[in-house]
Design a protein around this motif. Sequence first.
Motif, mmCIF file in Angstrom:
data_model
loop_
_atom_site.group_PDB
_atom_site.id
_atom_site.type_symbol
_atom_site.label_atom_id
_atom_site.label_comp_id
_atom_site.label_asym_id
_atom_site.label_seq_id
_atom_site.Cartn_x
_atom_site.Cartn_y
_atom_site.Cartn_z
ATOM 1 N N SER A 11 0.818 -1.214 0.000
ATOM 2 C CA SER A 11 0.000 0.000 0.000
ATOM 3 C C SER A 11 0.855 1.269 0.000
ATOM 4 O O SER A 11 2.027 1.245 0.405
ATOM 5 C CB SER A 11 -0.891 -0.023 1.258
ATOM 6 N N ILE A 13 3.137 4.376 0.069
ATOM 7 C CA ILE A 13 4.519 4.693 -0.309
ATOM 8 C C ILE A 13 5.305 3.423 -0.638
ATOM 9 O O ILE A 13 6.099 3.396 -1.580
ATOM 10 C CB ILE A 13 5.201 5.495 0.834
ATOM 11 N N ASP A 32 4.777 -7.629 3.689
ATOM 12 C CA ASP A 32 3.596 -6.937 4.234
ATOM 13 C C ASP A 32 2.707 -7.965 4.932
ATOM 14 O O ASP A 32 2.994 -9.166 4.878
ATOM 15 C CB ASP A 32 2.820 -6.210 3.113
ATOM 16 N N TYR A 153 2.798 8.352 17.653
ATOM 17 C CA TYR A 153 3.347 8.307 16.287
ATOM 18 C C TYR A 153 4.579 9.204 16.177
ATOM 19 O O TYR A 153 5.638 8.779 15.691
ATOM 20 C CB TYR A 153 2.267 8.733 15.292
ATOM 21 N N THR A 190 -2.136 8.792 0.801
ATOM 22 C CA THR A 190 -2.106 7.320 0.830
ATOM 23 C C THR A 190 -3.318 6.868 1.652
ATOM 24 O O THR A 190 -3.974 7.695 2.294
ATOM 25 C CB THR A 190 -0.834 6.787 1.533
HETATM 26 P P1 NAD Z 1 -0.207 2.821 4.155
HETATM 27 O O1 NAD Z 1 -1.106 2.534 5.280
HETATM 28 O O2 NAD Z 1 -0.760 3.087 2.820
HETATM 29 O O3 NAD Z 1 0.880 1.657 4.004
HETATM 30 C C1 NAD Z 1 1.516 1.081 5.108
HETATM 31 C C2 NAD Z 1 1.787 -0.371 4.819
HETATM 32 O O4 NAD Z 1 2.455 -0.925 5.963
HETATM 33 C C3 NAD Z 1 0.502 -1.189 4.597
HETATM 34 O O5 NAD Z 1 0.567 -1.953 3.429
HETATM 35 C C4 NAD Z 1 0.422 -2.045 5.839
HETATM 36 O O6 NAD Z 1 -0.201 -3.295 5.632
HETATM 37 C C5 NAD Z 1 1.899 -2.190 6.208
HETATM 38 N N1 NAD Z 1 1.986 -2.593 7.603
HETATM 39 C C6 NAD Z 1 1.315 -2.058 8.655
HETATM 40 N N2 NAD Z 1 1.522 -2.765 9.758
HETATM 41 C C7 NAD Z 1 2.343 -3.786 9.413
HETATM 42 C C8 NAD Z 1 2.881 -4.877 10.128
HETATM 43 N N3 NAD Z 1 2.595 -5.087 11.425
HETATM 44 N N4 NAD Z 1 3.689 -5.733 9.461
HETATM 45 C C9 NAD Z 1 3.947 -5.569 8.153
HETATM 46 N N5 NAD Z 1 3.455 -4.546 7.423
HETATM 47 C C10 NAD Z 1 2.648 -3.679 8.047
HETATM 48 O O7 NAD Z 1 0.663 4.070 4.665
HETATM 49 P P2 NAD Z 1 1.762 4.993 3.949
HETATM 50 O O8 NAD Z 1 1.265 6.369 4.055
HETATM 51 O O9 NAD Z 1 2.189 4.450 2.645
HETATM 52 O O10 NAD Z 1 2.934 4.848 5.014
HETATM 53 C C11 NAD Z 1 4.181 4.268 4.717
HETATM 54 C C12 NAD Z 1 5.229 4.860 5.659
HETATM 55 O O11 NAD Z 1 5.314 6.264 5.441
HETATM 56 C C13 NAD Z 1 4.878 4.693 7.142
HETATM 57 O O12 NAD Z 1 6.059 4.392 7.858
HETATM 58 C C14 NAD Z 1 4.365 6.065 7.530
HETATM 59 O O13 NAD Z 1 4.536 6.325 8.896
HETATM 60 C C15 NAD Z 1 5.233 6.937 6.672
HETATM 61 N N6 NAD Z 1 4.725 8.287 6.454
HETATM 62 C C16 NAD Z 1 3.521 8.489 5.834
HETATM 63 C C17 NAD Z 1 3.065 9.782 5.655
HETATM 64 C C18 NAD Z 1 1.752 10.094 4.994
HETATM 65 O O14 NAD Z 1 1.339 11.263 5.031
HETATM 66 N N7 NAD Z 1 1.089 9.135 4.376
HETATM 67 C C19 NAD Z 1 3.843 10.857 6.099
HETATM 68 C C20 NAD Z 1 5.046 10.619 6.720
HETATM 69 C C21 NAD Z 1 5.483 9.324 6.890
#
Ligand code: NAD
Length: 258
Positions: A11, A13, A32, A153, A190
Amino acid sequence: ARTSVVTGSASGIGKATRELLELRGERVIGVDVHDAEVVADLSDAAGRTALVEGVRRLSGGRIDAVYAVAGLAAPTPATVAVNFFGTLATLEGLRSLLSGSRAPRAVLVSSMAALLPSDEDLVALLGICDEPAALARAEILAKEPETTGALIYASTKLALSRWVRRQAATPQWAGAGIPLNAVAPGIIATPMTAELIATEQGREALLKMVPMPLNGIAESAVVAKLLAWLGGEENTHVCGQIVYVDGGSDVVLRGDSV
Ligand code: NAD
């Protein structure tokens, strides 16, 4: 062709990173909790072992880059387990598989949230990698999801950024020829943020906390391109950096401190 491991590949990023690397001809081993080559839950010891064993088996024992992207944003202890300890387990657990690469690289995803208010006690416990105590502290913070829970967080991301600073120049990373770096995204569209940014009101409230004067909320591919560069062969000397890809929120919040 390079073989890269991407956690959180199902999912957002992580998915965008996987797609970009594959487009460039790399082999990607996705990790994942669903829809991945290695299905593993990084919140516990069994899942972390399954990650290392699964990657070892599928790669034949040699990988070129690790992208630790998986994360949660919920105001719960699980966020501590996945974001901090799951990320460390990914990087430390896969490090020995990088030793066979000509150009080994490691990158994790922190956040500009590292600059937002956090819980000092939780950050300190993460600093000494005490998982049981950190989970217990998060349990207490989680009781008030709107106030103290929201600090969870940010605390995990601050601790991750500090971990990169502490680790990057050590014999295990720089000394082994492995650049270790982090990206710190601002607000990215996302599934993690979908609900928050679905309405004009929600977007405005979030952008007040996370100002993005340059081009506003970004797509996942923007972060994927930076990750791919930091984790690619071209990066020979960027070491221990937290690279903000945040439309300027770091500059707005921290001004000229460097
Ligand atoms: P997302 O929810 O779209 O994707 C996160 C993915 O991590 C998912 O596919 C989920 O299944 C996987 N995941 C969650 N728990 C898990 C576990 N226990 N074991 C294995 N996989 C697991 O979110 P995203 O926005 O793509 O986030 C990706 C990264 O970017 C995260 O570390 C998030 O903190 C960071 N981030 C996101 C944003 C934002 O605005 N979206 C901003 C800063 C940082």
